[in-house]
Design an enzyme around this catalytic site. Structure first.
Site: not given
Ligand code: EPZ
Length: 432
Positions: A22-23, A116, A121, A310, A402
């Protein structure tokens, strides 16, 4: 509304096929906007999130079809560079439209994704990244309004802190067709990002450093449509490994096929081995043999190749099956514990303190009516229902749909007593 009804105590046995990722699928879908014409994506899972992003693409003017896991996206006419709140709020990855529409049209109006199930997020890194490339970013009525300079994005250098999967992808979507060159430091190196980068390269992007934390890209005027194969889902693979360890008959082997074991990262595989479950890794299979008794293994999540956040809810259920006290710390999302109160209804003894949950394992679980709160929480409730005494009703499984394709069909074909049932969430229970 639909729920899954599981009667515990049946052994998981046989062969489980892992669906495609999915991701990884979602950034591949967003990338199709960068090339005018018909792009074919193979191995796309039939999931709610994929349907939502398909709808978002159609709103921009693209044609999207999905037949037997092959998706065709026709981006010949993209006339409406917008992504509405009603869809972006349902599925955060719709925010990839920001980079894709800037990359294709030089402008975008995309709703902020909001929070979320487990809290804020942020998307600050996405917005700061677009500005570093030279785009103007304004916030209007809950929407991000982005514009490139008239002669295209000049490109630029930026550093992600923390390293972010979504921000890396979104910024690359805009940078690939910028007028100038760009450099992303502390880029994410998750397999989903690598698969996406490799598709951009196939499409003609001049991208270097794939799989490292320094990505450099020289913009090109446009990319070309391709046919591209998506990878297996690493989180479903990890979920099934945990299911086999806790519900497999001791000494019996459960085979997982269509797998990319290397996509799980070393830390998960090492922690899994320390539980005492045996794991034989093939080229695209993993054979899991449950031990007589599982050993508790405390973990802390981290960015790849750390332990995937995850899989932390699913790992918590594994720890309930191990006698002794152990902990799960989520350093990525410190508040991702909505599943704990629901698991407690099944007899799980766990306490959340800050970004960590402490589990007192070894106590028998009993079936209960529980509620899904987010995608990975919902599958942890299914895992608990598989090993609980009695029957568990997992409600609101639209969360589960999802990210898990036909889960109840896969599990019931492997010995688990599980069925999908319609129910009225607001019906009051009839008097005894
Ligand atoms: C991706 O989310 C995945 N989603 C998430 O999977 C997964 O948990 C996450 O990566 C971490 O591996 C998809 O790929 C669609 P990040 P993403 O930006 O891209 C911080 C699932 O269950 N951050 O890597 O949103 C954030 O708060 C989902 O399939 C900022 O501070 O995650 C977090 O602490 C849930 N500012 C860290 O970075 C930003 O602008 C990593 O988040 C963006 C992120």
């Amino acid at each position: 509304m639909e729920k899954l009804v599981i009667t515990g105590g049946h052994a998981l046995e046989g062969t489980l096929r892992v669906s495609s990722s999915k991701n990884a699928a979602m950034p591949l879908m967003a990338a199709t906007l960068l090339a005018s014409g018909v792009t074919t994506l193979k191995n796309i899972p039939r999931l709610r999130d994929i349907a939502t992003l398909s709808h978002v693409l159609r709103i921009t003017g693209a044609g999207v079809s999905l037949e037997d896991h092959t998706m065709q996206v026709d981006t010949t006419r993209i006339g409406f560079p917008e992504a509405p709140y009603e869809l972006v709020k349902k599925m955060r990855a719709s925010f990839y439209m920001l980079g894709a529409l800037i990359g294709r049209c030089g402008r975008a109006r995309v709703s902020l994704p909001g929070g979320c199930a487990w809290g804020p997020r942020p998307v600050n890194l996405h917005l700061e990244g677009m500005q570093a490339l030279g785009a103007s970013i304004d916030l209007e009525d809950g929407y991000v309004v982005a514009k490139s300079p008239q002669h295209g994005l000049p490109g630029g250098t930026l550093r992600l802190e923390p390293s972010s999967v979504g921000a890396t992808i979104n910024i690359l979507l805009a940078a690939a067709t910028a007028r100038g060159a760009s450099r992303i430091e502390n880029a994410a190196i998750e397999p989903d990002v690598v698969v996406f980068c490799e598709m951009l390269q196939e499409m003609g992007a001049r991208l270097h450093g794939v799989g490292t934390r320094i990505l450099e890209v020289e913009g090109v005027p446009a990319l070309r449509p391709v046919t591209y194969l998506n990878c297996p889902d690493r989180i479903e693979l990890g979920t099934f490994m945990i299911a086999a360890a806790i519900a497999g008959h001791p000494g019996n082997t459960v085979r997982l096929t269509h797998a990319r074991p290397d996509h799980l990262g070393a830390e998960f595989l090492e922690a899994f081995a320390r539980t005492g479950a045996r794991c034989a890794i093939g080229e695209d299979t993993i054979d899991v043999t449950a031990p007589e008794a599982l050993q508790p293994v405390s973990i802390a999540t981290g960015i790849y190749p750390g332990f995937p956040t995850d899989l932390q809810a699913q790992w918590t259920v594994l720890l309930t099956q191990c006698p002794g006290v152990s902990t799960v710390q989520d350093t990525v999302y410190g508040d991702r514990f909505n599943h704990i109160p629901e698991l407690a209804r099944m007899g799980v003894r766990a306490r959340v303190h800050g970004d960590t949950v402490t589990v007192q394992g070894g106590t028998p679980l009993s079936g209960a009516r529980v509620m899904s709160t987010d995608l990975r929480a919902s599958v942890s409730l299914v895992l608990a229902g598989m090993v609980a005494r009695g029957t568990t009703h997992v409600g609101r499984i639209y969360h589960l749909d999802r990210g898990y394709e036909r889960l109840e069909e896969k599990l019931s074909a492997c010995g688990i007593d599980i069925a999908r049932v319609q129910y009225d969430e607001f019906a009051s229970p009839s008097p005894p």
